[in-house]
Design an enzyme around this catalytic site. Structure first.
Site, PDB file in Angstrom:
ATOM      1  N   ARG A 155      38.761  31.654  33.832  1.00 48.15           N
ATOM      2  CA  ARG A 155      38.253  32.480  34.938  1.00 48.15           C
ATOM      3  C   ARG A 155      36.850  32.051  35.357  1.00 48.15           C
ATOM      4  O   ARG A 155      36.465  32.210  36.526  1.00 48.15           O
ATOM      5  CB  ARG A 155      38.280  33.964  34.554  1.00 48.15           C
ATOM      6  CG  ARG A 155      38.053  34.922  35.738  1.00 48.15           C
ATOM      7  CD  ARG A 155      38.352  36.357  35.332  1.00 48.15           C
ATOM      8  NE  ARG A 155      38.290  37.299  36.437  1.00 48.15           N
ATOM      9  CZ  ARG A 155      37.305  38.174  36.643  1.00 48.15           C
ATOM     10  NH1 ARG A 155      36.278  38.222  35.806  1.00 48.15           N
ATOM     11  NH2 ARG A 155      37.346  39.001  37.676  1.00 48.15           N
ATOM     12  N   ILE A 204      37.015  38.515  43.540  1.00 51.83           N
ATOM     13  CA  ILE A 204      38.056  38.075  42.607  1.00 51.83           C
ATOM     14  C   ILE A 204      38.487  39.356  41.896  1.00 51.83           C
ATOM     15  O   ILE A 204      37.651  40.147  41.456  1.00 51.83           O
ATOM     16  CB  ILE A 204      37.523  36.990  41.634  1.00 51.83           C
ATOM     17  CG1 ILE A 204      38.592  36.560  40.616  1.00 51.83           C
ATOM     18  CG2 ILE A 204      36.269  37.414  40.899  1.00 51.83           C
ATOM     19  CD1 ILE A 204      38.162  35.339  39.749  1.00 51.83           C
ATOM     20  N   SER A 205      39.803  39.584  41.815  1.00 53.40           N
ATOM     21  CA  SER A 205      40.284  40.867  41.302  1.00 53.40           C
ATOM     22  C   SER A 205      39.981  41.022  39.812  1.00 53.40           C
ATOM     23  O   SER A 205      39.739  40.057  39.097  1.00 53.40           O
ATOM     24  CB  SER A 205      41.795  40.981  41.520  1.00 53.40           C
ATOM     25  OG  SER A 205      42.089  40.894  42.892  1.00 53.40           O
ATOM     26  N   GLN A 206      40.038  42.286  39.386  1.00 53.00           N
ATOM     27  CA  GLN A 206      39.835  42.617  37.981  1.00 53.00           C
ATOM     28  C   GLN A 206      40.955  41.979  37.128  1.00 53.00           C
ATOM     29  O   GLN A 206      42.131  42.069  37.493  1.00 53.00           O
ATOM     30  CB  GLN A 206      39.897  44.140  37.864  1.00 53.00           C
ATOM     31  CG  GLN A 206      39.677  44.650  36.486  1.00 53.00           C
ATOM     32  CD  GLN A 206      40.086  46.107  36.345  1.00 53.00           C
ATOM     33  OE1 GLN A 206      40.594  46.736  37.269  1.00 53.00           O
ATOM     34  NE2 GLN A 206      39.858  46.640  35.169  1.00 53.00           N
ATOM     35  N   PRO A 207      40.625  41.360  35.996  1.00 51.01           N
ATOM     36  CA  PRO A 207      41.652  40.719  35.164  1.00 51.01           C
ATOM     37  C   PRO A 207      42.826  41.640  34.802  1.00 51.01           C
ATOM     38  O   PRO A 207      43.988  41.201  34.849  1.00 51.01           O
ATOM     39  CB  PRO A 207      40.866  40.289  33.918  1.00 51.01           C
ATOM     40  CG  PRO A 207      39.493  40.025  34.440  1.00 51.01           C
ATOM     41  CD  PRO A 207      39.263  41.062  35.502  1.00 51.01           C
TER      42      PRO A 207
END
Ligand code: SAH
Length: 222
Positions: free
Chosen positions: A41, A67-70
């Protein structure tokens, strides 16, 4: 202290447990978690945010996008139940992080992004990291990507005001779509949409989420 990828995986597992009542399971598939543990990431996050690359939260990637949350990346990927035979359409390439995770679990990923600067940067990043089963396209995701349709799975990583009809049309019989639907900056619902062999559509609400909006306009240079 900044977190490492192992701690990110543990944080995702923790959030899965916390939300088990909504998502209906205690853990995500081992394949999905292995993909999350593989994609670096930090390579998708801007230099000034490196210290937060493995924190379980969204991060700014420029052009007002994130960038989206994992945890959300893992959950949405899990809901698609991909196999190595799957062809996937992603709307909202952004950093390309979600694209990379999908590509490890599918045969081919087609990804559409509206902002050309983000699309080009993601394409180069994914090539440099040797992801070979991905094609990117600058376009308006409300229209899908007709050329390669139909898709086994469709994932939308921005919040739509409604389910774009073109996407439902471009989904294969037996296919699955995950999409956040709702108003910008308000409560949105992550929906899992399935199309059965008779092309009957079923919608299940999974969880309340917060995404940047799926913008209603032609592609733009930013
Ligand atoms: N999956 C990405 C999330 C990016 S945020 C990641 O993890 O990095 C959502 C992305 O959707 C943004 O890059 C935004 O520019 C894009 N987007 C918004 N409206 C769109 C549209 N109509 N068509 C295609 N992409 C769109």
């Amino acid at each position: 202290m900044s977190k490492n990828i192992k701690e990110m995986i543990a944080d995702i597992e923790g959030e899965v447990l916390l939300t088990r009542g909504f998502i209906g399971k205690d853990q995500l598939s081992a394949k999905v978690m292995a993909a999350m543990a593989t994609v670096p990431r930090d390579k998708f996050v801007p230099p000034e945010l490196q210290a937060l690359a493995f924190s379980n939260g969204p991060l700014m990637i420029g052009h007002g996008q994130t960038i989206s949350q994992p945890y959300i990346v893992a959950l949405m990927t899990d809901l698609l139940e991909l196999t190595k035979e799957s062809t996937v359409l992603e709307i909202g390439t952004g950093s390309g992080y979600q694209t990379a995770v999908l590509s490890l679990l599918a045969k081919k990923v087609y990804s559409v992004e509206l902002i050309s600067a983000l699309a080009e940067a993601a394409k180069e990043r994914l090539q440099n990291l040797n992801f070979t089963n991905i094609e990117t396209h600058i376009g308006n995701g409300y229209e899908g990507w007709l050329e390669h349709a139909p898709y086994d799975a469709i994932i939308v990583t921005a919040a739509a005001a409604y389910i774009p009809p073109a996407l439902t049309e471009q989904l294969k019989s037996g296919g699955k779509m995950v999409i956040p639907v709702g108003l910008p900056n308000m409560y949105q619902e992550l929906l899992l949409i399935t199309k059965d062999q008779q092309n009957t559509i079923t919608t299940r609400s999974i969880l309340g989420v917060a995404f940047v909006p799926l913008v209603q306009q032609a592609p733009m240079d930013a």
